[in-house]
Design an enzyme around this catalytic site. Structure first.
Site, mmCIF file in Angstrom:
data_model
loop_
_atom_site.group_PDB
_atom_site.id
_atom_site.type_symbol
_atom_site.label_atom_id
_atom_site.label_comp_id
_atom_site.label_asym_id
_atom_site.label_seq_id
_atom_site.Cartn_x
_atom_site.Cartn_y
_atom_site.Cartn_z
ATOM 1 N N ASP A 68 36.838 98.632 99.462
ATOM 2 C CA ASP A 68 36.361 99.974 99.154
ATOM 3 C C ASP A 68 35.996 99.933 97.683
ATOM 4 O O ASP A 68 36.876 99.702 96.836
ATOM 5 C CB ASP A 68 37.492 100.983 99.432
ATOM 6 C CG ASP A 68 37.108 102.397 99.015
ATOM 7 O OD1 ASP A 68 36.008 102.587 98.455
ATOM 8 O OD2 ASP A 68 37.928 103.309 99.248
ATOM 9 N N TYR A 101 21.578 112.048 95.372
ATOM 10 C CA TYR A 101 21.331 110.595 95.467
ATOM 11 C C TYR A 101 20.442 110.135 94.307
ATOM 12 O O TYR A 101 20.731 109.145 93.634
ATOM 13 C CB TYR A 101 20.667 110.320 96.818
ATOM 14 C CG TYR A 101 20.220 108.904 97.067
ATOM 15 C CD1 TYR A 101 21.136 107.862 97.190
ATOM 16 C CD2 TYR A 101 18.859 108.608 97.227
ATOM 17 C CE1 TYR A 101 20.705 106.565 97.461
ATOM 18 C CE2 TYR A 101 18.434 107.318 97.508
ATOM 19 C CZ TYR A 101 19.359 106.295 97.616
ATOM 20 O OH TYR A 101 18.936 105.019 97.887
ATOM 21 N N LYS A 114 21.093 107.590 91.159
ATOM 22 C CA LYS A 114 20.270 106.401 90.925
ATOM 23 C C LYS A 114 19.810 106.340 89.462
ATOM 24 O O LYS A 114 19.819 105.273 88.851
ATOM 25 C CB LYS A 114 19.074 106.371 91.883
ATOM 26 C CG LYS A 114 19.466 106.051 93.320
ATOM 27 C CD LYS A 114 20.126 104.670 93.418
ATOM 28 C CE LYS A 114 20.692 104.342 94.763
ATOM 29 N NZ LYS A 114 21.483 103.098 94.792
ATOM 30 N N ILE A 168 13.111 101.009 103.265
ATOM 31 C CA ILE A 168 13.176 99.651 103.822
ATOM 32 C C ILE A 168 13.114 99.718 105.348
ATOM 33 O O ILE A 168 13.838 100.498 105.978
ATOM 34 C CB ILE A 168 14.475 98.941 103.369
ATOM 35 C CG1 ILE A 168 14.580 98.904 101.833
ATOM 36 C CG2 ILE A 168 14.537 97.528 103.961
ATOM 37 C CD1 ILE A 168 13.465 98.190 101.105
HETATM 38 P P1 NAD Z 1 23.446 101.543 104.150
HETATM 39 O O1 NAD Z 1 23.890 102.967 104.186
HETATM 40 O O2 NAD Z 1 22.797 100.966 105.335
HETATM 41 O O3 NAD Z 1 24.687 100.613 103.785
HETATM 42 C C1 NAD Z 1 25.607 100.954 102.776
HETATM 43 C C2 NAD Z 1 26.918 100.281 103.094
HETATM 44 O O4 NAD Z 1 27.858 100.702 102.101
HETATM 45 C C3 NAD Z 1 27.505 100.671 104.462
HETATM 46 O O5 NAD Z 1 27.756 99.521 105.236
HETATM 47 C C4 NAD Z 1 28.789 101.420 104.117
HETATM 48 O O6 NAD Z 1 29.836 101.163 105.029
HETATM 49 C C5 NAD Z 1 29.102 100.856 102.741
HETATM 50 N N1 NAD Z 1 29.944 101.756 101.952
HETATM 51 C C6 NAD Z 1 29.901 103.103 101.868
HETATM 52 N N2 NAD Z 1 30.887 103.548 101.063
HETATM 53 C C7 NAD Z 1 31.543 102.447 100.614
HETATM 54 C C8 NAD Z 1 32.644 102.255 99.753
HETATM 55 N N3 NAD Z 1 33.307 103.288 99.203
HETATM 56 N N4 NAD Z 1 33.034 100.995 99.498
HETATM 57 C C9 NAD Z 1 32.406 99.936 100.072
HETATM 58 N N5 NAD Z 1 31.372 100.058 100.912
HETATM 59 C C10 NAD Z 1 30.949 101.316 101.174
HETATM 60 O O7 NAD Z 1 22.536 101.386 102.857
HETATM 61 P P2 NAD Z 1 21.382 100.311 102.594
HETATM 62 O O8 NAD Z 1 20.149 100.887 103.118
HETATM 63 O O9 NAD Z 1 21.811 98.979 103.012
HETATM 64 O O10 NAD Z 1 21.281 100.409 101.001
HETATM 65 C C11 NAD Z 1 21.845 99.455 100.133
HETATM 66 C C12 NAD Z 1 21.449 99.822 98.703
HETATM 67 O O11 NAD Z 1 20.018 99.844 98.607
HETATM 68 C C13 NAD Z 1 21.921 101.213 98.271
HETATM 69 O O12 NAD Z 1 22.213 101.194 96.893
HETATM 70 C C14 NAD Z 1 20.700 102.082 98.493
HETATM 71 O O13 NAD Z 1 20.692 103.207 97.665
HETATM 72 C C15 NAD Z 1 19.600 101.111 98.129
HETATM 73 N N6 NAD Z 1 18.316 101.485 98.707
HETATM 74 C C16 NAD Z 1 18.127 101.434 100.067
HETATM 75 C C17 NAD Z 1 16.904 101.806 100.591
HETATM 76 C C18 NAD Z 1 16.628 101.767 102.067
HETATM 77 O O14 NAD Z 1 15.563 102.231 102.511
HETATM 78 N N7 NAD Z 1 17.522 101.213 102.890
HETATM 79 C C19 NAD Z 1 15.881 102.240 99.746
HETATM 80 C C20 NAD Z 1 16.125 102.317 98.374
HETATM 81 C C21 NAD Z 1 17.340 101.914 97.865
HETATM 82 N N1 SER Z 2 15.488 104.880 102.004
HETATM 83 C C1 SER Z 2 16.259 105.584 101.022
HETATM 84 C C2 SER Z 2 16.559 106.960 101.474
HETATM 85 O O1 SER Z 2 15.737 107.491 102.187
HETATM 86 C C3 SER Z 2 15.505 105.619 99.717
HETATM 87 O O2 SER Z 2 16.350 105.256 98.708
HETATM 88 O O3 SER Z 2 17.568 107.494 101.099
#
Ligand code: NAD
Ligand code: SER
Length: 318
Positions: A53, A142, A146, A172
């Protein structure tokens, strides 16, 4: 990067980054971690997994010491739509979690990759060709986390010489793990629904332009930035990157080339529409291209073709 810790490794990006890094550096060199328990048969089988965590600093310390970690990919976060439902949790996880990681990185001289997002911009940011350096006044919790994260990472670099790096990821698109509560999730859900039911009801308006990226490009960006020559990085936290900007209507049109009777309907979710409307249409990613050679491999056409091929196999659709 000799020993790598990934936080949030069971999420949309982390689940694929774990496999990608293990192929590149070796199974035992990459330690996956998440607050969720790992599921047998998915990631974690081919290498170590720890329950961490990120709000519990001793759990991070103990993994960093145990495995002699020198690089952290810090992906644990609460995304935009989930964040609006629980802003207090989003602030805690996204800020206190990052602070814990940076403090440990300072003590153990780890490099840290932290993704920022298109959400770091807001309604007063120029919407088209959004510059690398511009107004950042986001209106979601959010987005606030960031921008704060980008500044905090810069601070640790300038004050403590922690090797912090990051990109502003667009939405993504991937097929292994479903997205975790974001505003761009429609661009993944649409593929599952199109293949299974030939129809999808989109929660964003058909003309909402957003930057998007296919997962192989996102993984490539994270690794290329972390492997880049430090002296060439003028921005560090965080670089604008994009692959293509498109609307739900344009994505539906591309999917129709493979599933001609696919039907798209719209039932707009006001919360997610307001979030999307506050983000840019298309980022200018020239700084990333110039400083560390960023260049995506997939546009809308190539991504759609590959997504459909891969999901057909996953969903066992002929
Ligand atoms: P996601 O929500 O799919 O995965 C996040 C993971 O973090 C989950 O598996 C969750 O269980 C874990 N988590 C939550 N709270 C936690 C805690 N207290 N301790 C440990 N783990 C914890 O998110 P993602 O899409 O894989 O995003 C990863 C990173 O990329 C994030 O910083 C997100 O802001 C960034 N991001 C993602 C996207 C996107 O489209 N997926 C776009 C821009 C930025
Ligand atoms: N894919 C992400 C969201 O929609 C962008 O950081 O939150």
């Amino acid at each position: 990067m000799k020993k790598i810790l990934i936080t949030g490794a069971l999420g949309q990006i982390g689940s694929e980054l774990t496999t990608f890094l293990r192929k590149r550096y070796g199974d035992k060199k990459v330690i996956a971690s998440d607050i969720k328990p790992k599921l047998e048969g998915t990631i974690g089988q081919e290498g170590p997994f720890e329950h961490i965590d990120c709000l519990n600093a001793p759990e991070i310390y103990s993994a960093v010491k145990k495995y002699k970690i020198d690089t952290v990919f810090h992906l644990a976060a609460i995304l935009s739509a989930s964040g609006e439902k629980n802003p207090q949790l989003a602030w805690k996880v996204n800020i206190n979690g990052l602070y814990n990681v940076l403090e440990i990185a300072r003590e153990y001289q780890c490099a840290v990759f932290t993704p920022s997002s298109i959400a770091a911009f807001g309604p007063s940011t120029p919407k088209d060709s959004t510059p690398q350096e511009t107004i950042q006044r986001p209106t979601t919790i959010y987005g606030l986390t960031k921008v704060t994260g980008e500044l905090l990472c810069d601070y640790y670099y300038f004050k403590y010489k922690v090797d912090t790096r990051g990109v502003r990821f667009p939405g993504i698109i991937s097929y292994l793990t479903l997205p975790g509560g974001g505003t761009t999730d429609y661009a993944v859900e649409i593929f599952y629904q199109a293949l299974k039911y030939k129809k999808y009801t989109c929660f964003l308006d058909k003309n909402t332009s957003l930057d998007m990226m296919y997962i192989p490009d996102a993984l490539k960006a994270a690794v290329n930035l972390m492997e880049a020559d430090s002296s060439k990085l003028k921005h560090r936290n965080a670089y604008n990157i994009t692959a293509e900007s498109f609307t739900p209507a344009e994505l539906a049109q591309e999917i129709k080339k493979y599933i001609p009777d696919f039907e798209m309907k719209y039932d707009i979710d006001p919360m997610r529409q307001a979030i999307a409307d506050s983000w840019p249409n298309q980022l200018d990613d020239r700084a990333a291209r110039e400083d560390w050679g960023w260049s995506p491999d997939y546009n809308l056409k190539a991504m759609t073709k590959d997504m459909i091929e891969k999901l057909k196999i996953k969903l066992r659709i002929a």
